[in-house]
Design an enzyme around this catalytic site. Structure first.
Site, PDB file in Angstrom:
ATOM      1  N   GLY A  48      70.809 -48.049 120.284  1.00  0.00           N
ATOM      2  CA  GLY A  48      70.736 -47.220 118.997  1.00  0.00           C
ATOM      3  C   GLY A  48      71.461 -45.555 119.580  1.00  0.00           C
ATOM      4  N   GLN A  53      72.501 -36.636 120.627  1.00  0.00           N
ATOM      5  CA  GLN A  53      72.836 -37.196 121.858  1.00  0.00           C
ATOM      6  C   GLN A  53      74.350 -36.802 122.096  1.00  0.00           C
ATOM      7  OE1 GLN A  53      70.607 -40.951 121.381  1.00  0.00           O
ATOM      8  NE2 GLN A  53      70.603 -40.937 123.449  1.00  0.00           N
ATOM      9  N   CYS A 110      66.313 -44.371 127.800  1.00  0.00           N
ATOM     10  CA  CYS A 110      67.200 -43.652 126.667  1.00  0.00           C
ATOM     11  C   CYS A 110      68.479 -43.077 127.665  1.00  0.00           C
ATOM     12  CB  CYS A 110      66.306 -42.418 126.365  1.00  0.00           C
ATOM     13  SG  CYS A 110      67.099 -41.149 125.289  1.00  0.00           S
ATOM     14  N   LEU A 111      69.563 -43.338 126.676  1.00  0.00           N
ATOM     15  CA  LEU A 111      70.696 -42.929 127.391  1.00  0.00           C
ATOM     16  C   LEU A 111      70.778 -41.494 127.732  1.00  0.00           C
ATOM     17  CD1 LEU A 111      73.247 -44.776 124.622  1.00  0.00           C
ATOM     18  CD2 LEU A 111      72.467 -45.510 127.293  1.00  0.00           C
ATOM     19  N   HIS A 152      62.143 -44.415 118.315  1.00  0.00           N
ATOM     20  CA  HIS A 152      63.058 -43.798 119.344  1.00  0.00           C
ATOM     21  C   HIS A 152      64.054 -42.883 118.645  1.00  0.00           C
ATOM     22  CE1 HIS A 152      64.662 -43.712 123.480  1.00  0.00           C
ATOM     23  NE2 HIS A 152      65.670 -43.210 122.630  1.00  0.00           N
ATOM     24  N   GLU A 153      64.961 -43.315 117.723  1.00  0.00           N
ATOM     25  CA  GLU A 153      65.901 -42.744 117.274  1.00  0.00           C
ATOM     26  C   GLU A 153      65.349 -41.428 116.355  1.00  0.00           C
ATOM     27  OE1 GLU A 153      68.615 -43.046 118.765  1.00  0.00           O
ATOM     28  OE2 GLU A 153      68.095 -44.760 119.803  1.00  0.00           O
ATOM     29  N   HIS A 156      64.610 -38.715 118.139  1.00  0.00           N
ATOM     30  CA  HIS A 156      65.670 -37.672 118.672  1.00  0.00           C
ATOM     31  C   HIS A 156      66.028 -36.485 117.463  1.00  0.00           C
ATOM     32  CE1 HIS A 156      67.010 -38.971 122.574  1.00  0.00           C
ATOM     33  NE2 HIS A 156      67.156 -40.475 122.138  1.00  0.00           N
TER      34      HIS A 156
END
Ligand code: ZN
Length: 182
Positions: A48, A53, A110-111, A152-153, A156
């Site tokens: 995702g 991000q 997380c990226l 999670h997304e 963000h």
């Protein structure tokens, strides 16, 4: 072309992202951003990616989960996580609603917090209403890992990271997670 992924500490990750109109979604700029986000997510690789991000404070998320095909996750681990393949899709202006009271803990990364993971409680089941890349409204009901990705997304887009919700004493480097906790 894959875009650079911003890391924790960048203010864009702590900003509530802007809603998009249907006209904006259909614009060349947003359509190419969606394409670049797809490439960025696949290159990372990740399951995702949210627009903040890649430095864009707008409510766009892309999700795609091959359910461990690339990571060779065991069937047992996939089953425990209720992790099944999720085809590529786009969510714009998503609104998330928890379903039921069940909370599940798994390690999450997380990226934008590159190289780390922690046990993070998430609702087992959620319902999300959003617009797709054509500006059409849809609703998705999700359980297990897909529900975790959605939470999670959507976090963000609200300026939140998993580290705000994690069990702090479980915070670990990815390599120590693999060595001691998997
Ligand atoms: Zn993330």
């Amino acid at each position: 072309m894959a875009l650079p992924i911003v890391q924790t500490g960048h203010p864009v990750l702590r900003t509530v992202a802007q809603l998009l109109t249907r006209e904006q979604i259909l614009s060349v700029e947003i359509q190419s951003l969606i394409e670049e986000m797809r490439e960025t997510m696949r290159a990372a690789p990740g399951v995702g990616l949210a627009a903040p991000q890649v430095g864009q404070s707008i409510q766009v998320v892309v999700i795609e989960d091959d359910a461990g095909l690339k990571t060779n996750m065991s069937q047992e681990a996939l089953d425990a996580r209720e992790r099944v393949p999720v085809p590529f899709h786009v969510l714009v202006n998503p609104v998330l609603e928890a379903q039921g009271d069940e909370i599940i803990d798994f390690f999450e990364g997380c990226l934008s917090v590159n190289g780390y993971a922690a046990l993070t409680p998430r609702h087992r089941t959620v319902k999300v209403t959003a617009l797709n890349e054509f500006g059409e409204e849809f609703t998705t009901n999700a359980s297990g890992w897909y529900a975790r990705i959605l939470q999670h997304e959507v976090d963000h887009l609200n300026g939140l990271l998993y580290i705000d919700r994690m069990k702090t004493t479980s915070f670990t480097t990815m390599s120590n997670k693999v060595q001691y906790w998997d």
